[in-house]
Design an enzyme around this catalytic site. Sequence first.
Site, PDB file in Angstrom:
ATOM      1  CB  THR A  46       2.710   1.032   6.339  1.00 39.43           C
ATOM      2  OG1 THR A  46       1.431   0.952   7.110  1.00 39.43           O
ATOM      3  CG2 THR A  46       3.648   0.824   7.650  1.00 39.43           C
ATOM      4  NE  ARG A  54      -7.702  -4.802   7.076  1.00 38.84           N
ATOM      5  CZ  ARG A  54      -8.801  -4.254   6.807  1.00 38.84           C
ATOM      6  NH1 ARG A  54     -10.038  -4.539   7.327  1.00 38.84           N
ATOM      7  NH2 ARG A  54      -8.868  -3.686   5.475  1.00 38.84           N
ATOM      8  CG  ASP A  90       1.267  -1.932  11.163  1.00 36.76           C
ATOM      9  OD1 ASP A  90       2.147  -1.305  10.445  1.00 36.76           O
ATOM     10  OD2 ASP A  90       0.729  -2.807  10.665  1.00 36.76           O
ATOM     11  CG  ASP A 103      -2.141   0.715   9.310  1.00 35.56           C
ATOM     12  OD1 ASP A 103      -2.989   1.627   9.180  1.00 35.56           O
ATOM     13  OD2 ASP A 103      -1.903  -0.248   8.634  1.00 35.56           O
ATOM     14  CG  ASP A 112       3.814  -6.602   7.998  1.00 42.51           C
ATOM     15  OD1 ASP A 112       3.206  -6.092   6.829  1.00 42.51           O
ATOM     16  OD2 ASP A 112       3.562  -7.056   8.901  1.00 42.51           O
ATOM     17  NE  ARG A 136     -27.624  11.209  11.150  1.00 44.73           N
ATOM     18  CZ  ARG A 136     -28.454  12.217  10.471  1.00 44.73           C
ATOM     19  NH1 ARG A 136     -27.900  12.564   9.381  1.00 44.73           N
ATOM     20  NH2 ARG A 136     -29.666  12.324  10.746  1.00 44.73           N
ATOM     21  N   GLY A 138       0.893  -1.403   0.030  1.00 41.83           N
ATOM     22  CA  GLY A 138       0.088  -0.125   0.002  1.00 41.83           C
ATOM     23  C   GLY A 138       0.948   1.076   0.114  1.00 41.83           C
ATOM     24  NE  ARG A 176      -2.185  -4.654  -1.678  1.00 38.68           N
ATOM     25  CZ  ARG A 176      -1.723  -3.921  -0.625  1.00 38.68           C
ATOM     26  NH1 ARG A 176      -0.786  -4.690   0.041  1.00 38.68           N
ATOM     27  NH2 ARG A 176      -2.408  -2.880   0.173  1.00 38.68           N
TER      28      ARG A 176
HETATM   29  P1  ATP Z   1       0.737  -2.706   3.693  1.00 35.15           P
HETATM   30  O1  ATP Z   1       1.478  -2.103   4.818  1.00 35.15           O
HETATM   31  O2  ATP Z   1       0.049  -1.731   2.629  1.00 35.15           O
HETATM   32  O3  ATP Z   1       0.041  -4.022   3.754  1.00 35.15           O
HETATM   33  P2  ATP Z   1       2.863  -4.499   2.616  1.00 35.15           P
HETATM   34  O4  ATP Z   1       4.314  -4.233   2.153  1.00 35.15           O
HETATM   35  O5  ATP Z   1       2.634  -5.231   4.085  1.00 35.15           O
HETATM   36  O6  ATP Z   1       2.136  -3.248   2.700  1.00 35.15           O
HETATM   37  P3  ATP Z   1       1.546  -6.616   1.304  1.00 35.15           P
HETATM   38  O7  ATP Z   1       0.722  -6.774   0.192  1.00 35.15           O
HETATM   39  O8  ATP Z   1       1.400  -7.695   2.278  1.00 35.15           O
HETATM   40  O9  ATP Z   1       2.020  -5.137   1.370  1.00 35.15           O
HETATM   41  O10 ATP Z   1       3.135  -6.998   0.381  1.00 35.15           O
HETATM   42  C1  ATP Z   1       3.674  -6.404  -0.785  1.00 35.15           C
HETATM   43  C2  ATP Z   1       4.278  -7.341  -1.792  1.00 35.15           C
HETATM   44  O11 ATP Z   1       5.310  -8.267  -1.086  1.00 35.15           O
HETATM   45  C3  ATP Z   1       3.205  -8.662  -2.098  1.00 35.15           C
HETATM   46  O12 ATP Z   1       2.409  -8.340  -3.218  1.00 35.15           O
HETATM   47  C4  ATP Z   1       4.341  -9.787  -2.554  1.00 35.15           C
HETATM   48  O13 ATP Z   1       4.671  -9.551  -3.967  1.00 35.15           O
HETATM   49  C5  ATP Z   1       5.418  -9.428  -1.515  1.00 35.15           C
HETATM   50  N1  ATP Z   1       5.206 -10.570  -0.489  1.00 35.15           N
HETATM   51  C6  ATP Z   1       4.500 -10.461   0.520  1.00 35.15           C
HETATM   52  N2  ATP Z   1       4.590 -11.561   1.324  1.00 35.15           N
HETATM   53  C7  ATP Z   1       5.599 -12.238   0.720  1.00 35.15           C
HETATM   54  C8  ATP Z   1       6.000 -13.799   1.015  1.00 35.15           C
HETATM   55  N3  ATP Z   1       5.428 -14.357   1.936  1.00 35.15           N
HETATM   56  N4  ATP Z   1       6.923 -14.294  -0.173  1.00 35.15           N
HETATM   57  C9  ATP Z   1       7.140 -13.284  -1.131  1.00 35.15           C
HETATM   58  N5  ATP Z   1       6.811 -12.275  -1.433  1.00 35.15           N
HETATM   59  C10 ATP Z   1       5.911 -11.594  -0.623  1.00 35.15           C
END
Ligand code: ATP
Length: 328
Positions: A130, A176, A134, A132, A107, A252, A15, A76
């Site tokens: 991010t 969340r 977090d 959040d 993460d 509301r 995100g 993603r």
């Molecule tokens: P947000 O805080 O918005 O959730 P994020 O970095 O945690 O951000 P994710 O959608 O969880 O967002 O992960 C981003 C991308 O990282 C995924 O689309 C995927 O390509 C890669 N990714 C996440 N988990 C794995 C995994 N276990 N193995 C390989 N690639 C991963």
Amino acid sequence: MPDRIKKIGVLTSGGDSPGMNAALRSVVRTCAYHNIICVGIYRGYQGMIEGDFKEMNARSVNNIINKGGTILKSARSTEFRTREGREKAYDNLKAEGIDAFVVIGGDGSFTGAMIFSEEYSFPVMGIPGTIDNDIFGTNFTLGFDTALNTVVDAIDKIRDTASSHNRLFFVEVMGRDVGHIALNAGVGAGAEEILIPEEDLGLERLLDSLKRSKRSGKSSSIVVVAEGDKIGKNVFELKEYVEENLLDYDVRVSVLGHMQRGGTPSCFDRVLASRMGVKAVESIIEGSTNYMVGVIDDKMVLTPLEKAIKGHTKIDVELLRVSDIMTT
Ligand code: ATP
């Protein structure tokens, strides 16, 4: 790790959050400062798999420090979760001569980087982006401060309507699993009650608190609710519950949603992004890999990616107490 790092890739993933562009600018310019070629990887890991690369110099990142979103785009990628997908990504990085990459994301993005780095002994560095807040290993993630300002601004506006019509507003904010946005923005906006995932206030106490607030002379109220609040009801069910139990209330709901992710980054996020970009690139140059950069007690620090992913951030109990006292 190659003898000398000559080319660093940079991507934004997951995100988007305000401050990602400022972090990209910092990574690109720190590379330029150290005579390292910087390559922008578009659309997150999907762009890495498809070889969507573009060399960037100090001028490529003019006038983006103040822009929300990410000029590199984010995505993603389910393909990167597979071994075949990561192999394609590795082949592209090698073909381009990229020695290491910086990933700006959450993460999930760090998990991908860690797996990739272990499979191919490829140097990686994370920057936490991010809203959040977090992620373990930093007091602040990029975008959190901007999101707080956005939420406070929105609640100030909602309060105008709430007080003109003697209404009770439930305002749902992002979070969340953690209530950092709800708690901080709730205190900042003077909310009467703040419902967060870390604390189960209970429906009875919520009703008591609202009744008390009315008895004390307040004609309108704002209750900030984090998405993942544990009270067991979503924000619309909460509205119904309160209307059924407190008959003279006009209730509301306002769900702030994606507006919290957008907008011009605050000065705090721009400065943080600039510091994080410098720390990320210089740590790679010094030979560090598989870390996330963060700020703790105003010092730039590195935390192993694994710890950053697995660790949990804690709600500020002191702030929780302040919020209780403020609702007296
Ligand atoms: P947000 O805080 O918005 O959730 P994020 O970095 O945690 O951000 P994710 O959608 O969880 O967002 O992960 C981003 C991308 O990282 C995924 O689309 C995927 O390509 C890669 N990714 C996440 N988990 C794995 C995994 N276990 N193995 C390989 N690639 C991963």
